[in-house]
Design a protein around this motif. Structure first.
Motif, PDB file in Angstrom:
ATOM      1  N   VAL A  47       0.824  -1.200   0.000  1.00 15.54           N
ATOM      2  CA  VAL A  47       0.000   0.000   0.000  1.00 15.54           C
ATOM      3  C   VAL A  47       0.854   1.244   0.000  1.00 15.54           C
ATOM      4  CG1 VAL A  47      -2.063  -0.887   1.139  1.00 15.54           C
ATOM      5  CG2 VAL A  47      -0.126  -0.166   2.502  1.00 15.54           C
ATOM      6  N   PRO A  48       0.424   2.308  -0.580  1.00 18.68           N
ATOM      7  CA  PRO A  48      -0.278   2.350  -1.853  1.00 18.68           C
ATOM      8  C   PRO A  48       0.742   2.229  -2.964  1.00 18.68           C
ATOM      9  CG  PRO A  48       0.045   4.564  -1.079  1.00 18.68           C
ATOM     10  CD  PRO A  48       0.663   3.643  -0.045  1.00 18.68           C
ATOM     11  N   SER A  49       0.337   1.933  -4.148  1.00 15.92           N
ATOM     12  CA  SER A  49       1.273   1.865  -5.264  1.00 15.92           C
ATOM     13  C   SER A  49       0.613   2.432  -6.500  1.00 15.92           C
ATOM     14  CB  SER A  49       1.702   0.434  -5.534  1.00 15.92           C
ATOM     15  OG  SER A  49       2.567   0.399  -6.642  1.00 15.92           O
ATOM     16  N   ARG A  50       1.366   3.215  -7.209  1.00 15.94           N
ATOM     17  CA  ARG A  50       0.890   3.713  -8.490  1.00 15.94           C
ATOM     18  C   ARG A  50       1.624   3.007  -9.617  1.00 15.94           C
ATOM     19  NH1 ARG A  50       0.599  10.027  -6.983  1.00 15.94           N
ATOM     20  NH2 ARG A  50      -1.063   9.815  -5.498  1.00 15.94           N
ATOM     21  N   SER A  51       2.246   1.886  -9.278  1.00 15.61           N
ATOM     22  CA  SER A  51       2.905   1.066 -10.281  1.00 15.61           C
ATOM     23  C   SER A  51       1.829   0.436 -11.152  1.00 15.61           C
ATOM     24  CB  SER A  51       3.745  -0.006  -9.598  1.00 15.61           C
ATOM     25  OG  SER A  51       4.761   0.608  -8.847  1.00 15.61           O
ATOM     26  N   ILE A 105      12.953  -6.104  -6.318  1.00 15.90           N
ATOM     27  CA  ILE A 105      12.247  -4.878  -5.949  1.00 15.90           C
ATOM     28  C   ILE A 105      13.216  -3.751  -6.278  1.00 15.90           C
ATOM     29  CG2 ILE A 105      11.287  -3.481  -4.067  1.00 15.90           C
ATOM     30  CD1 ILE A 105       9.561  -5.881  -4.438  1.00 15.90           C
ATOM     31  N   MET A 106      12.780  -2.766  -7.044  1.00 19.71           N
ATOM     32  CA  MET A 106      13.640  -1.632  -7.386  1.00 19.71           C
ATOM     33  C   MET A 106      13.027  -0.361  -6.813  1.00 19.71           C
ATOM     34  SD  MET A 106      15.005  -2.490 -11.195  1.00 19.71           S
ATOM     35  CE  MET A 106      16.545  -1.601 -11.025  1.00 19.71           C
ATOM     36  N   ILE A 107      13.826   0.360  -6.039  1.00 21.02           N
ATOM     37  CA  ILE A 107      13.391   1.583  -5.378  1.00 21.02           C
ATOM     38  C   ILE A 107      14.146   2.755  -6.006  1.00 21.02           C
ATOM     39  CG2 ILE A 107      13.232   2.787  -3.165  1.00 21.02           C
ATOM     40  CD1 ILE A 107      13.519  -0.048  -1.846  1.00 21.02           C
ATOM     41  N   PRO A 108      13.453   3.751  -6.508  1.00 22.31           N
ATOM     42  CA  PRO A 108      14.140   4.892  -7.106  1.00 22.31           C
ATOM     43  C   PRO A 108      14.963   5.683  -6.087  1.00 22.31           C
ATOM     44  CG  PRO A 108      11.826   4.866  -7.741  1.00 22.31           C
ATOM     45  CD  PRO A 108      11.997   3.866  -6.644  1.00 22.31           C
ATOM     46  N   GLY A 134       8.424  12.390  -7.451  1.00 20.85           N
ATOM     47  CA  GLY A 134       8.849  11.004  -7.582  1.00 20.85           C
ATOM     48  C   GLY A 134       8.000  10.131  -8.473  1.00 20.85           C
ATOM     49  N   GLN A 135       6.991  10.686  -9.101  1.00 21.19           N
ATOM     50  CA  GLN A 135       6.096   9.869  -9.908  1.00 21.19           C
ATOM     51  C   GLN A 135       6.685   9.520 -11.271  1.00 21.19           C
ATOM     52  OE1 GLN A 135       3.269   8.533  -8.455  1.00 21.19           O
ATOM     53  NE2 GLN A 135       4.323   9.464  -6.732  1.00 21.19           N
ATOM     54  N   VAL A 136       7.633  10.303 -11.743  1.00 25.10           N
ATOM     55  CA  VAL A 136       8.307  10.010 -13.007  1.00 25.10           C
ATOM     56  C   VAL A 136       9.756   9.702 -12.684  1.00 25.10           C
ATOM     57  CG1 VAL A 136       8.959  10.910 -15.278  1.00 25.10           C
ATOM     58  CG2 VAL A 136       6.763  11.569 -14.257  1.00 25.10           C
ATOM     59  N   TRP A 185      20.687   4.096 -12.054  1.00 26.47           N
ATOM     60  CA  TRP A 185      21.277   4.881 -13.148  1.00 26.47           C
ATOM     61  C   TRP A 185      22.081   6.040 -12.570  1.00 26.47           C
ATOM     62  CZ3 TRP A 185      20.831   2.227 -17.406  1.00 26.47           C
ATOM     63  CH2 TRP A 185      19.705   1.429 -17.621  1.00 26.47           C
ATOM     64  N   ASP A 186      22.981   6.582 -13.360  1.00 29.46           N
ATOM     65  CA  ASP A 186      23.809   7.684 -12.883  1.00 29.46           C
ATOM     66  C   ASP A 186      23.201   9.044 -13.189  1.00 29.46           C
ATOM     67  OD1 ASP A 186      26.413   8.519 -11.654  1.00 29.46           O
ATOM     68  OD2 ASP A 186      26.609   9.537 -13.585  1.00 29.46           O
ATOM     69  N   GLN A 187      22.618   9.215 -14.375  1.00 28.77           N
ATOM     70  CA  GLN A 187      22.094  10.524 -14.760  1.00 28.77           C
ATOM     71  C   GLN A 187      20.579  10.475 -14.885  1.00 28.77           C
ATOM     72  OE1 GLN A 187      24.117  11.431 -18.426  1.00 28.77           O
ATOM     73  NE2 GLN A 187      25.799  12.420 -17.350  1.00 28.77           N
ATOM     74  N   ARG A 188      19.933  11.252 -14.052  1.00 30.71           N
ATOM     75  CA  ARG A 188      18.477  11.296 -14.151  1.00 30.71           C
ATOM     76  C   ARG A 188      18.061  11.937 -15.466  1.00 30.71           C
ATOM     77  NH1 ARG A 188      16.537  14.856  -9.330  1.00 30.71           N
ATOM     78  NH2 ARG A 188      18.581  14.672  -8.475  1.00 30.71           N
ATOM     79  N   GLY A 189      17.013  11.411 -16.039  1.00 23.86           N
ATOM     80  CA  GLY A 189      16.451  11.995 -17.251  1.00 23.86           C
ATOM     81  C   GLY A 189      17.220  11.711 -18.517  1.00 23.86           C
ATOM     82  N   MET A 190      18.325  10.924 -18.434  1.00 26.43           N
ATOM     83  CA  MET A 190      19.092  10.660 -19.642  1.00 26.43           C
ATOM     84  C   MET A 190      19.607   9.219 -19.605  1.00 26.43           C
ATOM     85  SD  MET A 190      22.507  12.504 -21.186  1.00 26.43           S
ATOM     86  CE  MET A 190      21.972  14.095 -20.665  1.00 26.43           C
TER      87      MET A 190
END
Length: 182
Positions: A5-9, A100-103, A113-115, A71-76
Motif C-alpha cells: 500500500v499504496p502503489s501507483r505502479s 524490488i527496485m526503489i528509485p 517522484g512519480q516520473v 542509473w547515474d544521470q536522471r532523465g538521460m
C-alpha cells in the motif's frame, strides 16, 4: 500474499519474493544501491549484476532489492546501456530471481517522484518498481522511494511503522560519504 500500500505502479501485483515458509525462516535477500550505471561504468556494473545473479542462485535468496541510484544521470538514458542491462536482467528473469527496485535521487525526474527512469523495468514480470511507499506486512518491510523534497522524504520515513525494516534511498543528516560530501 503480502499487502502493498499504496502503489501507483502498473496494475499487476508485485512478484512474490518469498514463499509461505517466510514466518518459519525469515527473509533472505541481496540488497545493494548506488550502482550508477553510465558509459564509463557499464562493464563494471554488468559484472556486479552478474555477481548478484550468481549469489542469488547460490544462496537461494528470496529476492534482490535495489535501494536506488541504479542509473547515474536522471532523465538521460542511453540505448547501449539499456540494451546491455536488459540482456543481463533477462538472465535474472530466466533464473527466476525476483527484484524490488526503489528509485533514488539519480533515478528521479520529477520532484514528487512519480516520473523516474526505473519505469523501463516494468516490462519484467519478476521486477517490481516502487513509486510510492509500500509496506509488506507479512515480512514487516517498508520500501521507501526517494523524494526530492526533504519534507516529503522525511514524511515517508516517518510513515514506516515501528518494527519494520526500511529499504530505501535517503540522506542521513550529519552523515559523511566516503568522498567527503556532507
Amino acid at each position: 500474499m503480502s499487502k502493498r500500500v499504496p502503489s501507483r505502479s502498473p496494475s499487476r501485483p508485485a512478484p512474490p519474493i518469498v514463499d509461505d515458509t517466510i514466518n518459519q525462516r525469515g527473509w533472505s535477500g541481496l540488497t545493494f544501491g548506488d550502482l550508477h550505471v553510465k558509459a564509463a561504468t557499464l562493464a563494471r556494473c554488468l559484472l556486479v549484476l552478474k555477481k548478484i545473479r550468481k549469489l542469488a542462485l547460490k544462496h537461494k535468496v528470496d529476492g534482490v532489492v535495489c535501494n536506488g541510484d541504479f542509473w547515474d544521470q536522471r532523465g538521460m538514458l542511453f540505448v547501449r546501456q539499456i540494451d546491455a542491462i536488459n540482456e543481463e536482467l533477462q538472465r535474472h528473469k530466466e533464473a527466476g530471481i525476483s527484484w524490488i527496485m526503489i528509485p533514488g535521487n539519480h533515478d528521479q525526474v520529477t520532484r514528487d517522484g512519480q516520473v523516474h527512469s526505473l519505469s523501463i523495468f516494468d516490462q519484467y514480470d519478476n521486477i517490481h518498481v516502487v513509486t510510492d511507499l509500500e509496506l509488506d506486512d507479512d515480512r514487516r518491510i517498508a520500501y521507501v522511494p526517494w523524494r526530492e523534497d526533504a519534507e516529503l522524504q522525511a514524511g515517508l520515513f516517518k510513515s514506516v511503522p515501528a518494527g519494520y525494516t526500511a529499504f530505501g534511498h535517503g540522506e542521513i543528516k550529519g552523515s559523511v560519504a566516503n568522498n567527503g560530501h556532507k
